[in-house]
Design a protein around this motif. Structure first.
Motif, PDB file in Angstrom:
ATOM      1  N   VAL A  80     -26.723  13.638  69.642  1.00 55.53           N
ATOM      2  CA  VAL A  80     -27.860  14.384  70.195  1.00 55.53           C
ATOM      3  C   VAL A  80     -28.824  13.442  70.922  1.00 55.53           C
ATOM      4  N   ALA A 104     -31.102  11.741  73.389  1.00 54.83           N
ATOM      5  CA  ALA A 104     -31.824  12.462  74.441  1.00 54.83           C
ATOM      6  C   ALA A 104     -32.128  11.623  75.663  1.00 54.83           C
ATOM      7  N   LYS A 119     -36.923  16.301  74.407  1.00 49.82           N
ATOM      8  CA  LYS A 119     -35.517  16.573  74.749  1.00 49.82           C
ATOM      9  C   LYS A 119     -34.633  16.426  73.511  1.00 49.82           C
ATOM     10  N   ASN A 172     -31.912  19.092  72.042  1.00 45.94           N
ATOM     11  CA  ASN A 172     -30.515  18.745  71.762  1.00 45.94           C
ATOM     12  C   ASN A 172     -30.113  19.117  70.339  1.00 45.94           C
TER      13      ASN A 172
END
Length: 310
Positions: free
Chosen positions: A15, A17, A45, A49
């Motif tokens: 994840v 970002a 972000k 995610n």
């Protein structure tokens, strides 16, 4: 880019970002956990995610930090804002660090410097990040440790569990994690950081001896797979030699510093030699030059102080 670096088990989701720090989401059948938090400027972000990768109806249960440095905890306040009930797990020393105003000020300053540095560069990272979305408007109160974890503790996610290893050397609060039953080790930055070209980069801020003890502890685990900090999944051929790379890199760094000191070099002269040997630009060092300098000078002081006690 070597895509194999980011090929994990189905229940481990990348994840990440933005540039500067890797972040993983681990989804157990009972609990979920984010491993590391990356840089602050891409915290919003990161939340997006994580939300995309969380299974429907599931929340984030744990936020796990390996140590207290800005590039590993930057996204923490954004995650806490999105999931207030998520428990932040970290070492007791990290918990103490986050109570200090000067430490929080340094974290913010380095986060700002990182944002400025990356904005000036042509993108070389492998995640989509729009700097128009960059944000550093977080609250210091959200940078904290809820529950202290220590050697031997088990973070139970149901179908997966993470066993805690205390591995000081990079910092006093550095932790590594062994995931069962997957037989995966998440080594702390104490054991080094692999560069994209396979060179092991060391940052022994707390000395050589603690670093070597931690490397030996990691090696003793005997994990079949290694997910390294700032890197990802280590290829099998490199994993087989991972601990030798770490030991050799630690010895080389220590010897560079102590040999120059014995020849009468000043700390500033030693730093110039250290920089010439280890600074390869932000693409390979994965941090702004300002952060490299701060860490490098602290490494030199730690090694020289340790040398006096031999």
């Amino acid at each position: 880019m070597n895509k194999e670096r980011f090929e994990f088990a189905e229940h481990i989701k990348r994840v990440t970002a933005g540039p500067g720090g890797e972040v993983l989401l681990i989804v157990g059948d009972k609990k979920t956990a984010v491993m590391e938090c990356g840089m602050a400027f891409c915290g919003k972000k990161l939340v997006e995610n994580v939300k995309k990768e969380l299974p429907a109806g599931r929340s984030l249960d744990y936020i796990i930090i390996s140590h207290s440095h800005y590039d590993h905890i930057g996204g923490l306040p954004y995650l806490k804002q999105a999931w207030p009930a998520a428990k932040v797990l970290g070492a007791s020393y990290a918990k103490e660090v986050f109570t200090k105003k000067n430490a929080l000020k340094t974290i913010h300053e380095l986060s700002c410097t990182a944002l400025e540095s990356y904005q000036k560069m042509e993108p070389f990272w492998d995640v989509d990040f729009d700097f128009n979305d960059a944000d550093l408007n977080y609250m210091d109160k959200d940078i904290h440790v809820d529950d202290v974890i220590k050697e031997g503790d088990l973070i139970d996610l149901g179908s997966a569990a993470l066993r805690v290893l205390e591995t000081p050397g990079h910092t006093n609060c550095s932790l590594s994690f062994y995931m069962e039953p997957d037989d995966i080790l998440f080594p702390a930055e104490t054991m080094g950081c692999l560069s994209p070209r396979g060179e092991m980069m060391m940052s022994m801020l707390k000395g050589y001896r603690d670093t070597m003890k931690s490397i030996e502890k990691g090696e003793k685990v005997g994990a079949k797979r290694i997910i390294a900090p700032h890197y990802g999944m280590v290829a099998k051929d490199i994993a087989e030699n991972y601990w030798n790379l770490s030991k050799s890199a630690a010895e080389t760094c220590r010897n560079l510093i102590t040999d120059l000191s014995e020849k009468g070099a000043s700390e500033e002269e030693i730093y110039r030699a250290y920089k010439e040997r280890y600074w390869h630009g932000i693409r390979l060092n994965q941090q702004p030059e300002e952060a490299f300098e701060v860490n490098g000078k602290n490494v030199i002081r730690a090694i020289l102080k340790e040398k006096e006690s031999y």
